[in-house]
Structures are given as structure tokens and as C-alpha cells.
Write a protein that holds these residues in place. Structure first.
Motif, short mmCIF file in Angstrom:
data_model
loop_
_atom_site.label_atom_id
_atom_site.label_comp_id
_atom_site.label_asym_id
_atom_site.label_seq_id
_atom_site.Cartn_x
_atom_site.Cartn_y
_atom_site.Cartn_z
N LEU A 10 15.70 -6.84 93.62
CA LEU A 10 16.44 -5.95 94.29
C LEU A 10 16.22 -6.57 95.96
CD1 LEU A 10 17.70 -3.26 95.32
CD2 LEU A 10 15.32 -2.10 95.34
N PHE A 11 17.30 -6.76 96.53
CA PHE A 11 17.42 -7.26 97.75
C PHE A 11 18.21 -6.27 98.67
CE2 PHE A 11 17.84 -10.83 94.84
CZ PHE A 11 16.70 -11.45 95.16
N GLN A 55 17.59 -13.36 108.91
CA GLN A 55 18.03 -14.87 108.50
C GLN A 55 19.07 -15.64 109.47
OE1 GLN A 55 16.29 -16.40 106.10
NE2 GLN A 55 17.26 -18.40 106.39
N LEU A 56 19.35 -14.76 110.39
CA LEU A 56 20.30 -15.48 111.55
C LEU A 56 19.94 -16.30 112.42
CD1 LEU A 56 22.35 -12.14 112.39
CD2 LEU A 56 23.28 -14.29 111.28
N ASP A 104 20.23 -18.39 96.14
CA ASP A 104 19.14 -19.15 95.66
C ASP A 104 18.11 -18.67 95.05
OD1 ASP A 104 20.67 -21.01 97.13
OD2 ASP A 104 19.54 -21.07 99.11
N ALA A 105 17.63 -17.40 95.31
CA ALA A 105 16.65 -16.66 94.58
C ALA A 105 16.88 -16.43 93.28
CB ALA A 105 16.18 -15.55 95.27
N LEU A 106 17.97 -15.96 93.24
CA LEU A 106 18.39 -15.70 92.15
C LEU A 106 18.69 -17.09 90.92
CD1 LEU A 106 21.41 -13.13 92.54
CD2 LEU A 106 18.95 -12.64 91.59
N ARG A 107 18.85 -18.13 91.58
CA ARG A 107 18.87 -19.46 90.85
C ARG A 107 17.49 -20.01 90.66
NH1 ARG A 107 23.24 -22.61 90.70
NH2 ARG A 107 21.99 -24.35 91.86
N ALA A 134 13.61 -18.21 98.07
CA ALA A 134 13.31 -16.90 98.13
C ALA A 134 14.07 -16.11 99.14
CB ALA A 134 11.83 -16.67 98.51
N CYS A 135 14.30 -14.99 99.15
CA CYS A 135 14.92 -13.97 100.28
C CYS A 135 14.12 -13.33 101.17
CB CYS A 135 15.94 -13.21 99.36
SG CYS A 135 16.96 -12.02 100.68
#
Length: 321
Positions: free
Chosen positions: A120-121, A128-129, A288-291, A295-296
């Protein structure tokens, strides 16, 4: 998953530029379906953004076998229900901020995703900006010494703002909508808030939600903070000041202004533009995290902390209401 195929629930204004195109432009990501209860608007969005599928029923989008992950871009009143449906289907969730209407809903969402073993994100994209990564870098560099406290002032003139000032849809007023960004960013810079006290009121009497909030808080790192938010002022102003032992950093959460570092030696400015699709950098970390490639920085766990802080600040106001 080589490419993460996304479906959007609630393709409204926020998805036009801020987020929607980011799912198409992020590496190893595709936007393959969108949903809106108004079928004509869903179809229109899909055609304009070259999305192959559209739905007027959220469950149909969630059940689509070609949709790997779900972005929930509705007002907060609907975040929990759609998150639970997505989790039940075993699909990762990226949900708009604030995470939910209240802390209890956040906990339900977290538990549902834990039980389903899906991530969950939450769309606190300022983490991240580049502009705010620079603030974090400056703090780490020691240019202002040890941070002692942070002071936020956010004022605005009265503007009618539809559902954002309807607590039954948004969870509160403009404080919940905009201060959540600042509070989450401060969580990223200084760690979780471990103690908070606040006062809220309604000075303008333009709507039922709070329009003025003051708060004090202490971060896990030992940094202290104060915040003042007033949405019936004469001007629009948004300023954060981090005061340290050797200087200060001044920056805005929302306004397009430079980061200013002030020390006894003088002043230095850093003007760092936001990307056109402002959520794209955070979306890339989700992909990227899902792959399994990174990490998010904005998860359900971190986002729930901001709900906890806001709920405590507003508790007395809504208990009186």
C-alpha cells in the motif's frame, strides 16, 4: 512483473496532469484502464489520454486481469472502500492523500493489505521531488548545524473549494487537504512526530470545516515544530523555516520559490523546478518497488502517521461540532 499495468479509479482533475500521465511516462509502467462513475467522462478521459480501456464500475476495473495495480484518485471518503476491494483482489494500491478520512480507516486499510499480502503506497509525492530532496541534502550537509525547530506559516484568502471543505467527503477542511503535504514532508525530514497539541477554529464562517489551525509538535529526532494555517487571511503565503545552530533553511511547500539558506556568512538560493507531471518521480519509486528494484518512501505506514497527527490537532474542534 516486467511492466506494471495500472488502472485508475476516479479519473478527475488530479489525474489530468499531476499523476495520470506519470503512469504512462514512468519506466516499466503502463496506464491500461480508467474508471469514473460517469461513463461519458471516463470514455472522454480514456480517448484524450490514449488509455485502451475505461469503466464506470470500479469492481470491473479491479477484476480486469490486465490490470496489475490500482491507483485510487477519488476524494478521501472513498479511499478505504476501494482499497479494501483492491486488496481483496490481491492487487497493490497507490492511493491519493490524505490516506483516509480518519485513523481508524487507515488502520483498516493497512490491515486489509497486510492480510492480502499486497503493498500500500500513498501519493505524498513531495518526498521524491528534487526540490525537497535538496532540502534533505542541505540538512544532512550540516550547513545550518543541528536543526532545532521548524516553523510553518500557511495563509490564504477565502476561496470556495467544493468537496475539500466538506468534512463528510474530505475528512476536514483545507488544513487536511494542504497541511497533510507539509506534515508528511516534515515526517520525511525529521522522523515521526511523537507528541502534538493543536487548536482549530472557524473564524471566517464561510463553511462548517475549520479554517484556522495552530499546532505544536515534537519529532522523534528531538526537533520541535510549530504550525499556523489560516484560510481567511488577506494574502496567500506559504513558508517553512528550519532553524539550526549555524543558520536556517527557508522553503515553501507549494509556491514556486527558491530554497534559501541563511548563515552568518550570507545567503544562498537554490531554484529547483518541479517536473511537469509532479507525481511521476514518486510513481517511479512505486513501480520500482513493485518490480523488486527499490523502495517507495511513501507507504501506508508513513502516511497513516500524518492522519494520526491531524486527527489529534482537530480532535477538540470536531468533538464540539
Amino acid at each position: 512483473m516486467e511492466t506494471i499495468r495500472w488502472g485508475i479509479i476516479g479519473c478527475g482533475d488530479v489525474t489530468e496532469v499531476k499523476s495520470g500521465p506519470g503512469f504512462q511516462k514512468a519506466a516499466n509502467s503502463q496506464l491500461v484502464a480508467v474508471m469514473r462513475r460517469d461513463a461519458a467522462l471516463a470514455e472522454d478521459y480514456a480517448l484524450r489520454h490514449h488509455v485502451p480501456k475505461w469503466y464506470s464500475d470500479a469492481q470491473q476495473l479491479i477484476d480486469d486481469p490486465e490490470v496489475d495495480a490500482i491507483y485510487i484518485a477519488t476524494p478521501p471518503a472513498f479511499h478505504k472502500a476501494y482499497t479494501l476491494l483492491a486488496a481483496k483482489a490481491g492487487k497493490p494500491v497507490y492511493v491519493e492523500k490524505p490516506m483516509a478520512m480518519n485513523v481508524a480507516e487507515c488502520e483498516e486499510m493497512l490491515e486489509a493489505c497486510r492480510q492480502a499480502d499486497v503493498p500500500l503506497f500513498v501519493a505524498y509525492y513531495r518526498r521524491q521531488l528534487p526540490r525537497f530532496l535538496k532540502v534533505k541534502e542541505l540538512l544532512a550537509s550540516g550547513v545550518i548545524g543541528e536543526a532545532r525547530f521548524v516553523a510553518t506559516t500557511h495563509t490564504g484568502q477565502f476561496k470556495r473549494s467544493s468537496w475539500r471543505v466538506q468534512p463528510e467527503i474530505s475528512g476536514g477542511g483545507l488544513f487536511v487537504d494542504v497541511a497533510s503535504h507539509t506534515l508528511d514532508l516534515l515526517d520525511e525530514l525529521f522522523g515521526p512526530i511523537v507528541s502534538v497539541k493543536g487548536f482549530a477554529g472557524n473564524q471566517g464562517q464561510h463553511y462548517e470545516a475549520e479554517d484556522i489551525v495552530t499546532a505544536t509538535y515534537q519529532f522523534e529526532s528531538g526537533v520541535y515544530g510549530t504550525g499556523n494555517w489560516c484560510f481567511s487571511s488577506y494574502e496567500d503565503m506559504d513558508k517553512n523555516e528550519i532553524i539550526g545552530t549555524k543558520g536556517k533553511i527557508t522553503f515553501s511547500t507549494f509556491q514556486n520559490s527558491p530554497i534559501i539558506v541563511t548563515t552568518p556568512e550570507g545567503e544562498e538560493q537554490f531554484m529547483i523546478e518541479h517536473p511537469h507531471h509532479i507525481q511521476q518521480p514518486l510513481i517511479q519509486t512505486v513501480v520500482d518497488a513493485l518490480r523488486g528494484e527499490g523502495a517507495c518512501p511513501s507507504t501506508g505506514v508513513s502516511a497513516a502517521r500524518t492522519n494520526i497527527v491531524m486527527e489529534e490537532i482537530l480532535r477538540a474542534y470536531y468533538q464540539k461540532a
